[in-house]
Design a protein around this motif. Structure first.
Motif, short mmCIF file in Angstrom:
data_model
loop_
_atom_site.label_atom_id
_atom_site.label_comp_id
_atom_site.label_asym_id
_atom_site.label_seq_id
_atom_site.Cartn_x
_atom_site.Cartn_y
_atom_site.Cartn_z
N SER A 192 0.82 -1.15 -0.07
CA SER A 192 0.10 0.15 -0.05
C SER A 192 0.92 1.27 -0.06
CB SER A 192 -0.85 -0.09 1.25
OG SER A 192 -1.77 1.34 1.37
N THR B 146 -6.10 -0.59 4.39
CA THR B 146 -5.41 -1.82 3.88
C THR B 146 -5.04 -2.58 4.88
OG1 THR B 146 -4.48 -0.26 2.02
CG2 THR B 146 -3.45 -2.62 2.67
N GLY C 54 -8.37 0.30 -0.46
CA GLY C 54 -7.60 -0.15 0.65
C GLY C 54 -8.18 -1.52 1.37
N PHE D 229 -7.76 -4.33 -1.26
CA PHE D 229 -6.62 -4.22 -1.48
C PHE D 229 -5.72 -5.41 -0.59
CE2 PHE D 229 -2.04 -2.64 -1.81
CZ PHE D 229 -1.69 -3.32 -3.09
N GLY D 230 -5.98 -4.79 0.61
CA GLY D 230 -5.52 -5.77 1.71
C GLY D 230 -5.85 -7.05 2.10
#
Length: 251
Positions: free
Chosen positions: A74, A114, A159, A162-163
């Motif tokens: 990130s 994230t 976020g 994505f995480g």
């Protein structure tokens, strides 16, 4: 030119300013306290898995490590995209509830979100029963970043996803090799290593030595068959004597 996410950002920050002061303070605290709570849950998940299956312990160890990897990814993405914070870029928006991060601390994606998305999924894989707790925690943490005025809605949404994706993929890929390492660590003679990896179900209590079952008692020897000293057919009734056969006498 305003975008839909700018309008949504204004709506959320205006709603934040209309809430009671105690609620605003709670949102400010939660943006950081949530990270600490995720850290505590990581420790509890590892401790629960120490005496379980090596794969379960591997997932519990990988969850925080993969979350750290997600954070690094990130941060790299933020440095490459260079999106300005909405608290400086959105015209007509109310001031944020917290201090706006300095220029160069970019907005997209949200690092907090994230980490929250990664931790929520990592803990859900390591400890499925608490998924109903960790997922709402992550969503609330992400929303709080918009609520206090330091991120766009799309920052936190991306976020979270994505995480979560990074942790899910890393845990799935690395579980088997890490489980093999865990199994080897449980057989180590080094105390700190076996403390971290756990004695496993095959170890006894006390000093952590492997439990060795007591040997089974040896079977009793079968009685030997003694050869007859005489042949019953050799009995002579008239003389009431037995004709002995010296070939059958034991030597």
């Amino acid at each position: 030119m305003d975008t839909m996410t700018d309008d949504l950002y204004r709506d959320i920050t205006e709603f934040a300013h209309d809430t009671p002061s105690w609620f605003q303070h709670l949102a400010e605290v939660w943006t950081e306290l949530g990270l600490l709570l995720f850290g505590v849950l990581f420790i509890v998940a590892w401790w629960r898995a120490r005496r379980g299956d090596p794969r379960a312990l591997a997932v519990a160890v990988l969850a925080p490590l993969a979350t750290a990897v997600a954070y690094v990814c990130s941060e790299l993405a933020k440095s490459a995209i260079d999106e300005e914070r909405p608290c400086r870029a959105v015209s007509g928006a109310l001031r944020p509830l917290v201090e706006c991060p300095p220029h160069g601390d970019w907005s997209f994606p949200s690092n907090h979100s994230t980490i929250a998305g990664a931790a929520a999924i990592g803990l859900a894989l390591a400890w499925p029963r608490i998924a109903a707790l960790t997922v709402p925690m992550a969503v609330l943490m992400a929303f709080s970043r918009v609520f206090v005025g330091v991120h766009y809605p799309h920052d936190v949404a991306v976020g979270l996803v994505f995480g979560a994706v990074i942790v899910f993929l890393l845990v799935r890929i690395m579980t088997r090799p890490v489980a093999r390492v865990t199994l080897a660590m449980r057989g180590s003679s080094t105390g700190i290593v076996t403390w971290f990896a756990g004695p496993g179900p095959g170890r006894g209590r006390g000093r952590g030595r492997a439990h060795v079952p007591a040997p089974a008692p040896a079977p009793a020897p079968a009685p030997t068959q003694q050869p007859p000293l005489y042949d019953p057919a050799a009995y002579d009734p008239p003389t009431m004597t037995i004709r002995r056969d010296d070939t059958q006498r034991p030597r």
